[in-house]
Design a protein around this motif. Structure first.
Motif, PDB file in Angstrom:
ATOM      1  N   ASN A  92      33.932  41.150  40.070  1.00 42.84           N
ATOM      2  CA  ASN A  92      34.378  40.197  39.057  1.00 42.84           C
ATOM      3  C   ASN A  92      35.476  40.855  38.229  1.00 42.84           C
ATOM      4  O   ASN A  92      35.333  41.987  37.785  1.00 42.84           O
ATOM      5  N   PHE A  93      36.580  40.133  38.061  1.00 43.72           N
ATOM      6  CA  PHE A  93      37.656  40.637  37.206  1.00 43.72           C
ATOM      7  C   PHE A  93      38.091  39.510  36.279  1.00 43.72           C
ATOM      8  O   PHE A  93      38.436  38.410  36.725  1.00 43.72           O
ATOM      9  N   THR A  94      38.058  39.791  34.989  1.00 47.72           N
ATOM     10  CA  THR A  94      38.452  38.828  33.968  1.00 47.72           C
ATOM     11  C   THR A  94      39.519  39.455  33.089  1.00 47.72           C
ATOM     12  O   THR A  94      39.376  40.605  32.674  1.00 47.72           O
ATOM     13  N   TYR A  95      40.583  38.711  32.846  1.00 49.98           N
ATOM     14  CA  TYR A  95      41.573  39.231  31.909  1.00 49.98           C
ATOM     15  C   TYR A  95      42.140  38.084  31.083  1.00 49.98           C
ATOM     16  O   TYR A  95      42.109  36.909  31.489  1.00 49.98           O
ATOM     17  N   THR A  96      42.639  38.438  29.909  1.00 49.37           N
ATOM     18  CA  THR A  96      43.271  37.456  29.037  1.00 49.37           C
ATOM     19  C   THR A  96      44.476  38.097  28.375  1.00 49.37           C
ATOM     20  O   THR A  96      44.454  39.280  28.031  1.00 49.37           O
ATOM     21  N   ILE A  97      45.539  37.347  28.243  1.00 49.05           N
ATOM     22  CA  ILE A  97      46.733  37.795  27.530  1.00 49.05           C
ATOM     23  C   ILE A  97      47.140  36.682  26.576  1.00 49.05           C
ATOM     24  O   ILE A  97      46.844  35.501  26.812  1.00 49.05           O
TER      25      ILE A  97
END
Length: 787
Positions: A407-412
């Protein structure tokens, strides 16, 4: 997305250029001390408003600020438990001024600075919504070594265990399940569904500066899943040179009849922070190790509390390029081995039941803050979380139940906070991506097979989901005399792609409004009211990534291909009274909430197949659901050495039409629950804390062998629980440090479930009530900031 990244890159380059132009030395300094009741206060935060300049007082209560910007500045002194004080001064180059502060006690915490209310720093009493905070002081009094233990001590919140095997847990807020609450880390929504399966028990409290909790819909500012509320974890900031080391030993299940031996629960934690002499650079380090043995409550050789090994290491770093800008970075890694079932000395597939997970969670974040004008703040940020999970959910010596999940989650994003004379404006944009792949490994399950006869079995892809969400939001606040009013709106476009089941692909455009109002009826009484709209996208949630396993039954969750987004309409109103009555500080809050869920998510229970596998399919209810109730909170401080705080919730959570078991009430949701904490500092060295949690009756499904029809199950009503605890602490001064010795008992009267299911064919989902039985603990801490 590419255009969004380009805009952020250009913006970052521009503000870095501004940063270096703002880094001139002025050789203008401020020195002084901070007092309270005539005594010097150590570790008080001293800052220059509208800049990133800050320091703390030392052990003697003195401070120094260097290279202050020339002109008029406001110097602020603030510390937990005291009202902040601002002093305006004029600075010229090369000048050193002496400024002293005298702080007043803020016994009820009304002057705490919070950021979750409107994504902007504000005093708690000025916030348009009620913000509750959990601080290290609360964690210490309640002996909460992980976040999951501390969340029980905030109004409207209740932690629960959902699996007798592995301890899958969730927090319920205002009667709604865990996925209805948005978990944030430093205000960023990177706590994914996979992290939510066990994550609240993995986060040690020694890495947390405070937890800010807002009940009620917050989707207008924070996005999907903030229907019940928002839980924001603020990590420790390096603002002074400090250190702390602690060890703790617990014995779970002491003096329980019909159980095995008590289970040891040992932990070690440390914190330290270092700040450069010019206070332009700082770094905090923290670590945590825990080793908990499995506990068998009914002596059937199967655990009710899973074994757990958890190692956490993390750091927070900041650097100031100039006086009005700062870059901050966070990093932490959590490794966990968890196992429940039996035959712990064997491999998982050699046990009657084994639910086993090994987590490797890595989280990083980068934030750039630039002050513009007098107090306007621009923030550009990026954060991500990577999770690798090896798992085994199997029974009856099955070799085919190993799995692997990534699982990979990112936010910018970027956010701008603008301040005017009587108004504030917050605008921002975020892009969030969440990729999940869940695989069942291709091991054969063939009894007595020879190597030549074992068939080649390929890995089975269970889920391959990618969610991309683009959001923009704005909130406008205005204050006229005693009235404060805010209106906000958020627009989200989400795109859910399921590579294995294209029919499950979903897109949606959601507009989430939010309106709040606060009226100061008189100096001590405030009235608040709010309306908000929220949503949950039709995605994979944490319970879908956990398999409930026994020798006769396996429960797997999945979404119906036609699942639609769930939406909510939330209304809240409250009265908050805080006043010094003679010499007694008294605070009382009454808060009513009402949430209407449209297209509410419900489960349809399938029939077991030949191997006992049952599919729980998430669908939309034909009608909806209503959650409503009252939260009550009281603070009482009769003298400076004694304090009491308590909260109680009375609520109802019901579908508009009957669902499972022809029942319309939410399961595992008591209509009454509450808590209290009390503290007495008997002398300067000895302190006593008392805590309590009350859990009312609730409906709990049971599908075990004792049911009249195990396939159809039956509905049980649980009893009430009163979980009481006590803790003693003793401080010893060691030059510039303090050594603290402590001991205590949790769940003194062992108010704990006494009808767990037995044996390999048990129903592991039949678990309710307090998460731990009677537990005795003792330990010590040493540090230069202990009180």
């Amino acid at each position: 997305m590419k255009r969004f990244n380009l805009y952020l890159t250009i913006l970052l380059l521009l503000i870095i250029k501004i940063s270096y132009a703002d880094g001139n030395k002025t050789d203008a300094n401020v020195i002084g001390h901070v007092l309270a009741k005539g005594e010097h206060l150590p570790f008080v935060t001293i800052s220059v408003k509208g800049t990133t300049i800050g320091t703390t007082t030392d052990e003697t209560g003195h401070y120094q600020l260097i290279n202050i910007p020339v002109g008029t500045n406001i110097i602020r002194a603030q510390s937990l438990g005291y009202k902040p004080e601002d002093i305006e001064i004029s600075i010229i180059a090369g000048e050193t001024k002496e400024i002293h502060f005298e702080l007043e006690e803020d016994v009820l915490g009304l002057e705490e600075v919070v950021i979750t209310s409107d994504r902007n720093e504000t005093n708690r009493k000025d916030a348009s919504t009620i913000v509750n905070t959990l601080t290290p002081k609360i964690f210490a009094r309640t002996q909460s070594i992980t976040l999951s233990e501390g969340l029980n001590f905030s109004p409207g919140l209740r932690m629960e265990n959902n699996c007798q095997n592995c301890g899958f847990s969730q927090v319920r807020m205002n009667g709604m399940e865990g996925p209805y609450s948005q978990i944030l880390i430093n205000s960023r929504p990177i706590f994914s569904g996979l992290a939510g399966v066990y994550g609240l028990e993995l986060i040690p409290t020694n890495m947390i500066e405070r937890v800010e909790i807002i009940r009620g819909g917050g989707s207008a500012l924070y996005g999907s899943n903030a229907i019940a509320g928002t839980i924001n974890l603020i990590l420790k900031d390096p603002i002074q040179n400090s250190y702390e080391l602690g060890v703790n030993t617990g014995l779970i299940g002491v003096g329980m009849n019909g159980s095995g031996d008590p289970a040891a629960d040992n932990s070690l934690n440390f914190n330290t922070s270092l700040v450069s002499s010019d206070h332009k650079t700082g770094m905090a380090l923290y670590g945590f190790y825990r080793n908990r043995k499995p506990f068998d409550a009914n002596d059937d050789n199967f655990s009710e509390i899973a074994s757990l090994k958890n190692t956490t290491l993390g750091s927070r770093f900041f650097h100031r390029f100039g006086t009005r800008n700062k870059i901050s970075a966070d990093f932490f890694n959590i490794k966990e081995d968890r196992r429940g079932g039996d035959k712990f000395e064997n491999l998982p597939h050699m046990a009657g039941i084994a639910e086993v997970v090994e987590h490797n969670i890595t989280t990083g974040a980068l934030t750039y803050d630039q002050f513009l004008g007098e107090a306007d703040l621009l923030s550009v940020f990026a954060s991500g979380q990577k999770i690798n999970r090896d798992s085994y959910y199997g029974a009856n010596y099955s070799l085919s139940d190993y799995g692997y999940t990534e699982n990979f989650t990112y936010t910018i994003g970027a956010q701008y906070n603008a301040h005017f004379s009587i108004t504030k404006l917050v605008v921002g944009a975020e892009y969030k991506s969440d990729w999940l792949e869940d695989t069942k490994l291709g091991y054969p399950d063939v009894a007595n097979a020879t190597p030549d006869s074992i068939p080649l079995i390929e890995n089975t892809l269970i889920a391959n989901q990618n969610i991309n969400t683009q959001g923009v939001y704005a909130q406008y606040d205005i204050k006229w005399s005693h009235l404060a009013f805010s209106v906000g709106v958020r627009y989200d476009h989400y795109d859910i792609n399921n590579k294995e089941h294209e029919s499950a692909d979903k897109t949606g455009d959601v507009i989430s409004p939010r309106v709040t109002m606060k009226y100061d009826m008189q100096g001590a009484l405030q009235a608040r009211a709010s309306y908000s709209q929220g949503y949950r996208a039709p995605q994979i949630f944490d319970e879908d990534l956990h398999i409930e396993t026994s020798g006769s039954r396996r429960v797997i969750h999945e979404n119906d291909p036609n699942l639609k987004q769930e939406t909510s309409h939330s209304f809240m109103a409250s009265l908050d009274y805080n006043k010094l009555l003679g010499k007694v500080y008294f605070g009382f809050l009454m808060e009513g909430f009402y949430t209407k869920l449209n297209d509410a998510f419900v489960n349809e229970i399938g029939n077991p197949d030949d191997e006992g596998t049952v599919i729980y399919t998430r669908t939309n209810a034909e009608t909806g659901a209503i959650v409503q109730g009252i939260n009550i909170e009281m603070n009482l401080v009769p003298v400076s050495t004694v304090s009491f705080k308590g909260g109680f919730t009375i609520q109802s959570s019901k579908y508009e039409e009957a669902q499972e078991f022809d029942e319309n009430s939410f399961f595992r949701t008591p209509n009454k629950y509450g808590y209290f904490t009390a503290d007495w500092q008997t002398t300067k060295t000895l302190g006593i804390s008392a805590t309590g949690n009350y859990t009312g009756n609730m409906l709990v499904p049971y599908f075990g062998s004792k049911a009249s029809d195990p396939e159809s199950g039956e509905l049980h009503t649980s009893k009430q629980f009163y979980d009481l605890g006590i803790k003693f602490r003793y401080n010893i001064k060691l030059n510039g440090a303090t050594l603290q010795l402590f001991t205590g008992i949790k769940n003194i009267f062992n108010s704990y479930q006494d009808d767990f299911d037995y044996g390999i064919n048990r129903d592991p989902g039949y678990v309710y009530g307090p998460m731990n039985p009677r537990t005795v603990y003792f330990g010590l801490k040493i540090g230069n900031m202990l009180k």
